[in-house]
Motif scaffolding. Structure first.
Motif, PDB file in Angstrom:
ATOM      1  N   LYS A   1     -25.583 -20.232  41.092  1.00 53.33           N
ATOM      2  CA  LYS A   1     -24.764 -20.345  42.299  1.00 53.33           C
ATOM      3  C   LYS A   1     -23.939 -19.013  42.312  1.00 53.33           C
ATOM      4  O   LYS A   1     -23.538 -18.208  41.338  1.00 53.33           O
ATOM      5  N   PRO A   2     -23.645 -18.831  43.616  1.00 52.50           N
ATOM      6  CA  PRO A   2     -22.508 -17.711  43.825  1.00 52.50           C
ATOM      7  C   PRO A   2     -21.408 -18.115  43.118  1.00 52.50           C
ATOM      8  O   PRO A   2     -20.951 -19.091  43.069  1.00 52.50           O
ATOM      9  N   VAL A   3     -20.737 -17.064  42.732  1.00 53.42           N
ATOM     10  CA  VAL A   3     -19.169 -17.154  42.085  1.00 53.42           C
ATOM     11  C   VAL A   3     -18.344 -17.352  43.224  1.00 53.42           C
ATOM     12  O   VAL A   3     -18.119 -16.666  44.263  1.00 53.42           O
ATOM     13  N   ARG A   4     -17.317 -18.357  43.232  1.00 55.73           N
ATOM     14  CA  ARG A   4     -16.499 -18.767  44.271  1.00 55.73           C
ATOM     15  C   ARG A   4     -15.102 -18.641  43.485  1.00 55.73           C
ATOM     16  O   ARG A   4     -14.812 -19.308  42.324  1.00 55.73           O
ATOM     17  N   MET A   5     -14.288 -17.875  44.389  1.00 54.83           N
ATOM     18  CA  MET A   5     -12.876 -17.803  44.030  1.00 54.83           C
ATOM     19  C   MET A   5     -11.889 -19.130  43.770  1.00 54.83           C
ATOM     20  O   MET A   5     -12.377 -20.074  44.697  1.00 54.83           O
TER      21      MET A   5
END
Length: 121
Positions: free
Chosen positions: A40-44
């Protein structure tokens, strides 16, 4: 007739026709390999920030002051100023006989006005 319907009301069977076997499964497996996501894309993480940061009449003065005296000392002074202002509002509410709900509303109004004017930049 009653023997073909089970107690749950399910009609039909679990025959091999409902499962993919042989070539069908192999073709499906080959096509699905190209479409699988690895990560999954990294989410801040969400941060609580002032939506009016940098806006307001006093924002430039606040930013310059924070840069001169440093963030830690600035936040200490800001905390003391906010606490003192809350005490003044509390004393005012006591003197006019306002209840705690009205006092809380005045403190929230002061915070909102401080944001608009740029004191919380």
């Amino acid at each position: 007739m009653a023997s073909s319907i089970s107690a749950t009301g399910f009609k039909g069977g679990f025959g091999m026709s409902s499962f993919m076997v042989g070539e069908e499964y192999g073709m499906l497996a080959k096509t699905m390999r190209n479409h699988v996501r690895v990560a999954k894309p990294v989410r801040m993480a969400p941060m609580m920030k002032n939506v009016n940061e940098g806006k307001g009449l006093f924002a430039p003065i606040v930013v310059v002051t924070r840069n001169i005296i440093g963030k830690k000392r600035f936040n200490q002074l800001r905390g003391k100023a906010i606490a003192l202002h809350s005490q003044v509002i509390t004393e005012f509410c006591k003197s006019i006989g306002a209840d705690s709900k009205q006092r809380q509303g005045l403190i929230r109004l002061a915070k909102k006005n401080g944001e608009r004017l740029g004191f919380l930049a």
